[in-house]
Motif scaffolding. Structure first.
Motif, PDB file in Angstrom:
ATOM      1  N   GLY A  83       0.862  -1.177   0.000  1.00 53.38           N
ATOM      2  CA  GLY A  83       0.000   0.000   0.000  1.00 53.38           C
ATOM      3  C   GLY A  83       0.896   1.224   0.000  1.00 53.38           C
ATOM      4  O   GLY A  83       1.715   1.395   0.892  1.00 53.38           O
ATOM      5  N   PHE A  84       0.753   2.070  -1.011  1.00 50.96           N
ATOM      6  CA  PHE A  84       1.710   3.170  -1.200  1.00 50.96           C
ATOM      7  C   PHE A  84       1.422   4.350  -0.283  1.00 50.96           C
ATOM      8  O   PHE A  84       0.265   4.721  -0.062  1.00 50.96           O
ATOM      9  N   PRO A  87       0.137   7.199  -3.396  1.00 50.55           N
ATOM     10  CA  PRO A  87      -0.372   6.464  -4.566  1.00 50.55           C
ATOM     11  C   PRO A  87      -0.203   7.284  -5.838  1.00 50.55           C
ATOM     12  O   PRO A  87      -0.329   8.506  -5.826  1.00 50.55           O
ATOM     13  N   GLU A 155      -6.381   2.690  -2.215  1.00 49.75           N
ATOM     14  CA  GLU A 155      -5.395   1.627  -1.971  1.00 49.75           C
ATOM     15  C   GLU A 155      -6.056   0.444  -1.271  1.00 49.75           C
ATOM     16  O   GLU A 155      -5.759  -0.716  -1.552  1.00 49.75           O
ATOM     17  N   GLN A 158      -8.187  -1.493  -3.625  1.00 50.45           N
ATOM     18  CA  GLN A 158      -7.293  -2.332  -4.438  1.00 50.45           C
ATOM     19  C   GLN A 158      -6.870  -3.570  -3.657  1.00 50.45           C
ATOM     20  O   GLN A 158      -6.853  -4.688  -4.191  1.00 50.45           O
TER      21      GLN A 158
END
Lengths: 247, 493
Positions: A83-84, A87, A155, A158
């Motif tokens: 998980g960035f 993002p 995120e 996703q």
């Protein structure tokens, strides 16, 4: 599930990780806390295979497999999700298209049959709904024009769609207001708190840990784990700061 | 959205799936009837005789040939093209087992097999078998120099649409052909157009009568098959008052070491309230990774928006050819006429493309839109060259131009050369341009979600080109998306 042994990594000539050792078993949630510049984000990037990070020593296995031998997309297919913290925007590519292609690429790599458009949309709707995200947002280009909070929630959507075995969440709590923090926390628990899954939460603050209760808390300072403990360690850090405890 | 595409048009997906690597790189062994090598007046006479042309056509060709001999190739494009020996090529190749036109059953099975390999939905049943929502496409297939089959002709004729090879049209509809041939692109327009006038071998003719909306997409697939054969097609589309037609042009050529010359001329005319949508997907052989071989593509495409409220829209996806020299243009004579140009041009390895458009605003209130997306990888060079001209009497003209370039790697070049000539102060002209690189962040983000490097590039590039791709009819959009990925193979890693 994940076993990191004496990991050293450089960015350019600069050593960032200096002998990091950490084991994560299935069913566990670990939190890594630490001051700025300690190497927290580097750890996430190194584990997910970002180019530009040189491993100089140590090893990492993921379910018995040498993780460091795999390309980034192979690590994703093997069940690792990053998980960035920030993002990335991809103009012109809808979230739906992006995720369907990504998910089917992973499935293809694992020799699973690809999901049809209809099957995928069903999963996407469920996950977006669970995180109170409007389907219209999923049809918009990836992260383009999203607020900071929307990006973080995206995120999590996703993550729900990809359904990984191990999630490394890099400051997923930053930029979230209280309500969004709860939504994201609930999402992490719902998707990842399962006997066959594990989470590595990278965070500055204790507040996310009010919603996602870690089994273990580690302090990362100067490229190493300097202290490990239970959830109470996070509270201690919150109270006393890193300086007292880190070194 | 992608899920709609695969539900609605499985046939198109299947066709696109067959386009892998450069799988069109084979040449079939159909016996071919050649004109003698080289280019003389006799070559021109041979071609005209082969096609049983009327005297006026031969004279027209000979006049063009005489002019061509005095002309020189244009040198203003940002292209590095070695001198072409026009005497070393064959100017006419015809499959020997020439099938009769009309029924697919009579077509050489080998040719049909090749079309099948190309994924062309030539067989009517294949198209008709398309799942609900798949549009039908009438195909006029050009195999080397001769049009071998025209499908759907009967249905088209019921609505009055004339869809013929240009050779047939010259014989069957001489007045219509004479009225417009060479009127949009004049015989002496440029070196390559003049050459085409002299030696064009075949092509397509379309006439849409007044008030008719063409009941299906019309399509031509071109394919250069014989070695050292130049291909010179000639297309003429006439949209009479209040009519509409969408025309698709697809091109593939097999792998050849020698450079092959392609110099087509496309002329479109739209009368009052008529609209023509012309879409091209071009994936001719671009040469190998070292820049050896490939097609030289020197094409003159121009439309005349002659009538009031007429509209012509060019959409092109150019991924092939070693050299591309191509400027599909609109001469906007009609009041409130509209010209559009949507382009994606991809160059990789040692490909060179100099492409763009001309929007010539002569009519009052005429409007134009230009969206150009150039993608350069490898050692390639990609130039957008465009002209927007507003005539002194053209009041209230508007133009919007957007030119975006995307660079992959550090050895490729992107160039933008816009010319703007405004002679009427009421014109509103906008020009936007960007140049960007695919960022490491974008690449890693896509890879961390499970896409390999090639897939990640394809996805990002398709996003970059989306505004143009969505202008394509659905059958082509899917193929075009795949082609972008295929043509950028090897550009990352």
């Amino acid at each position: 599930m994940l076993k990191i042994t004496n990991l050293h990594a450089n960015v350019g000539d600069k050593p960032i990780l200096k002998g990091l050792t950490l084991s994560i078993n299935a069913g566990e949630i670990h939190a890594i806390m630490g001051p700025n510049g300690a190497g927290k984000s580097t750890l996430g990037y190194v584990l997910s295979g970002r180019p530009g990070y040189e491993i100089t020593e140590g090893e990492v296995t993921f379910n018995g497999q040498n993780l460091l031998d795999l390309e980034p997309h192979e690590r994703a297919a093997a069940g690792l999700f990053l998980g960035f913290q920030y993002p990335v925007e991809i103009p012109g590519v809808s979230n739906v298209q992006f995720l369907r292609e990504a998910l089917n690429a992973q499935r293809k790599y694992r020799s699973d049959t690809p999901l049809s458009g209809a099957e995928f949309l069903k999963v996407a709707r469920e996950q977006a709904g669970a995180l109170s995200m409007d389907m219209d947002m999923l049809k918009r280009p990836v992260n383009v024009g999203f607020s900071g909070g929307e990006k973080k929630r995206n995120e999590m959507v996703q993550m729900g769609i990809i359904d990984p075995a191990l999630a490394i969440l890099d400051e997923t709590d930053s930029g979230l207001d209280i309500d969004a923090l709860r939504t994201v926390g609930d999402g992490i628990n719902r998707i990842m708190r399962k006997p066959d899954k594990a989470v590595l939460l990278i965070t500055h603050y204790q507040r996310l840990l009010d919603y996602v209760k870690p089994d273990f808390v580690h302090v990362l300072a100067d490229g190493r784990i300097t202290r490990s403990g239970g959830p109470e360690l996070a509270l201690e850090l919150e109270r006393d700061g890193y300086k007292e405890l880190a070194v | 959205m992608s899920d709609e595409i695969d539900i609605k048009d499985k046939a198109a997906w299947d066709a696109a799936d067959r386009v892998a690597d450069y799988e069109h790189g084979w040449s079939s062994d159909i016996e071919t009837d050649f004109a003698p090598k080289g280019l003389t007046e006799d070559t021109v006479r041979f071609i005209s005789a082969k096609k049983n042309e009327p005297e006026w056509m031969l004279e027209w060709r000979l006049k063009a040939f005489a002019s061509w001999k005095t002309m020189t190739p244009p040198d203003w494009a940002k292209l590095n093209v070695p001198p072409i020996d026009y005497q070393e090529a064959y100017y006419y190749a015809e499959p020997k087992a020439k099938p009769k036109l009309g029924s697919l059953d009579e077509v050489d099975p080998e040719i049909l097999r090749i079309y099948e390999k190309l994924g062309i939905p030539i067989a009517e049943q294949e198209v008709l078998a398309g799942v609900e929502g798949a549009r039908r496409v009438a195909v006029d297939a050009v195999f080397d120099s001769v049009s071998v089959a025209t499908t759907f002709r009967a249905e088209l004729e019921r609505s009055g649409v004339i869809f013929r090879s240009i050779s047939e049209a010259i014989k069957e509809y001489p007045e219509l052909v004479k009225k417009w041939l060479g009127k949009i692109v004049p015989m002496h327009d440029n070196y390559f157009a003049t050459l085409n006038c002299a030696v064009f071998s075949d092509g397509t003719f379309v006439y849409i009568p007044e008030g008719v909306r063409c009941p299906m997409e019309l399509s031509t697939y071109f394919r250069i098959n014989a070695e050292n054969t130049g291909q010179f097609e000639r297309t003429l589309i006439i949209a009479d008052k209040g009519s509409y037609v969408s025309y698709l042009e697809g091109c593939t050529a097999p792998m050849r070491d020698e450079n092959q010359l392609h110099a087509a001329v496309v002329e479109l005319v739209a009368l009052d309230d008529a609209e023509i949508k012309y879409s091209t997907v071009q994936n001719w052989y671009p040469g190998d990774a070292e820049g050896k071989g490939g097609i030289y593509n020197f094409v003159t495409k121009r439309s005349l928006c002659q009538g009031k409220n007429s509209k012509v829209s060019w959409t092109q996806v150019e991924t092939g050819s070693a050299v591309t020299w191509k400027y599909p243009s609109c001469v906007l004579n009609g009041e409130n006429s509209v010209g559009e140009f949507y382009s994606v041009a991809v160059t990789n390895n040692y490909q060179q493309a100099d492409t763009g458009t001309k929007m010539i605003h002569n009519g009052k209130g005429s409007r134009s839109t230009i969206v150009s997306k150039g993608i350069s990888a490898g050692h390639s060079n990609n130039t957008y060259r465009g002209l927007v001209r507003v005539a002194p009497n053209a009041e209230g003209v508007r133009n919007f131009t957007q030119c975006d370039s995307l660079l992959l790697g550090s050895l490729s070049g992107a160039h933008t050369v816009p010319y703007i000539e405004v002679r009427n102060p009421s014109a509103q002209i906008e020009h936007e341009a960007t140049t960007s690189k695919i960022s490491d962040d974008q690449m890693f983000y896509a890879q961390a979600r499970g896409l390999n490097a090639e897939e990640a590039v394809t996805l990002i590039v398709n996003g970059f080109a989306k505004e143009v791709l969505q202008q394509l009819p659905m059958e082509f959009a899917v193929e075009a998306q795949k082609l972008l990925g295929i043509s950028l193979e090897g550009s990352v890693g």
